[in-house]
Scaffold this motif. Structure first.
Motif, short mmCIF file in Angstrom:
data_model
loop_
_atom_site.label_atom_id
_atom_site.label_comp_id
_atom_site.label_asym_id
_atom_site.label_seq_id
_atom_site.Cartn_x
_atom_site.Cartn_y
_atom_site.Cartn_z
N GLU A 139 0.84 -1.20 0.00
CA GLU A 139 0.00 0.00 0.00
C GLU A 139 0.88 1.25 0.00
O GLU A 139 0.63 2.21 -0.75
CB GLU A 139 -0.92 -0.03 1.22
CG GLU A 139 -2.08 0.91 1.14
CD GLU A 139 -3.10 0.52 0.08
OE1 GLU A 139 -3.90 1.41 -0.29
OE2 GLU A 139 -3.12 -0.63 -0.41
N ILE A 140 1.91 1.26 0.83
CA ILE A 140 2.84 2.39 0.91
C ILE A 140 3.54 2.59 -0.44
O ILE A 140 3.64 3.72 -0.93
CB ILE A 140 3.85 2.17 2.06
CG1 ILE A 140 3.14 2.29 3.42
CG2 ILE A 140 5.03 3.14 1.96
CD1 ILE A 140 3.94 1.74 4.60
N LEU A 194 2.06 7.51 3.73
CA LEU A 194 2.66 8.37 2.70
C LEU A 194 3.39 9.51 3.36
O LEU A 194 2.86 10.18 4.25
CB LEU A 194 1.56 8.92 1.78
CG LEU A 194 2.01 9.87 0.67
CD1 LEU A 194 2.85 9.13 -0.37
CD2 LEU A 194 0.80 10.52 0.01
N TYR A 195 4.64 9.74 2.92
CA TYR A 195 5.39 10.94 3.25
C TYR A 195 5.42 11.76 1.97
O TYR A 195 5.95 11.31 0.95
CB TYR A 195 6.84 10.62 3.62
CG TYR A 195 7.08 9.81 4.87
CD1 TYR A 195 6.16 9.73 5.90
CD2 TYR A 195 8.28 9.13 5.02
CE1 TYR A 195 6.43 8.99 7.03
CE2 TYR A 195 8.56 8.39 6.16
CZ TYR A 195 7.63 8.32 7.16
OH TYR A 195 7.90 7.60 8.29
N ALA A 196 4.88 12.98 2.01
CA ALA A 196 4.89 13.81 0.80
C ALA A 196 4.54 15.25 1.15
O ALA A 196 3.93 15.53 2.18
CB ALA A 196 3.88 13.27 -0.22
N ASP A 197 4.95 16.14 0.27
CA ASP A 197 4.55 17.54 0.34
C ASP A 197 3.46 17.74 -0.70
O ASP A 197 3.75 18.01 -1.87
CB ASP A 197 5.74 18.46 0.04
CG ASP A 197 6.70 18.54 1.21
OD1 ASP A 197 6.22 18.65 2.36
OD2 ASP A 197 7.92 18.49 0.98
N ILE A 198 2.22 17.56 -0.28
CA ILE A 198 1.06 17.76 -1.17
C ILE A 198 0.07 18.65 -0.44
O ILE A 198 0.17 18.88 0.76
CB ILE A 198 0.41 16.42 -1.59
CG1 ILE A 198 0.01 15.59 -0.35
CG2 ILE A 198 1.35 15.63 -2.50
CD1 ILE A 198 -0.72 14.30 -0.67
N SER A 199 -0.91 19.15 -1.16
CA SER A 199 -1.88 20.08 -0.58
C SER A 199 -2.74 19.39 0.48
O SER A 199 -2.90 18.16 0.48
CB SER A 199 -2.79 20.64 -1.67
OG SER A 199 -3.67 19.62 -2.14
#
Length: 189
Positions: free
Chosen positions: A26-27, A124-129
């Motif tokens: 999933e990741i 999830l590791y992320a820079d998203i809105s």
């Protein structure tokens, strides 16, 4: 002779077996669909951002594992946060055992044992809105926990914790390429 340099370390508890495989898939899937994201192994952080020497973090982790008894983590719901390392995640139920383990870990590393602890398994590791985080969390809630045939059901709604792992986790490395496991200690308390 130079003094040992302090790095950044984390203590994790990690699912094993088929559950770990499902969560890792999933990741990886989420990372593959999100620009700039990278896959990582599924884990629930006991404490992150530990800045000390490798010898010190390992010694304290070994002593902590000798004091902690095995316990169970139960998954609660999927949520999202505002920072990179808390983008989309599965919250864990805050029952006594997991919160006691969190408090004992903070105390072992010289932190306030009553400080805030939010046990979670990141997806999830992320820079998203924020809107994208919210949308992804809602979709993962349906997929993992509350849909007609949730991916996690029965025994897979939680993790039996029998060990803790020590990781070198440099927070500034958003590729996660430098992250590495240093040790694993069985809980024998």
């Amino acid at each position: 002779m130079a003094a040992a340099q302090a790095s950044s370390y984390s203590l994790w508890v990690m699912p094993r077996g088929p559950l770990a495989d499902k969560l890792h898939a999933e990741i990886k899937g989420l990372a593959g669909r999100t620009p700039g994201a990278h896959a990582f192994l599924p884990h629930v952080t006991l404490l992150g951002g530990i800045h000390t020497t490798q010898a010190d973090v390992l010694q304290r982790a070994q002593q902590l594992a000798a004091r902690l008894k095995p316990y169970r983590i139960t998954f609660d719901k999927v949520s999202y946060g505002a920072i990179f390392h808390q983008c989309v995640y599965v919250l864990c139920a805050t029952d006594g055992d997991i919160m006691q383990a969190g408090a004992a870990t903070r105390e072992a590393y010289g932190q306030d044992p009553s400080s805030r602890y939010m046990p979670h398994l990141s997806l999830l590791y992320a820079d998203i809105s924020q809107e994208e985080r919210q949308r992804m969390a809602a979709a993962e809630q349906q997929r993992l926990l509350s849909g007609e045939q949730p991916l996690l059901a029965g025994e897979e709604l939680g993790v039996d914790v029998t060990s803790l792992t020590v990781w070198e986790t440099e927070e500034s490395d958003r590729s996660l390429a430098s992250w590495r496991q240093l040790a694993e200690y069985e809980l024998t308390g």
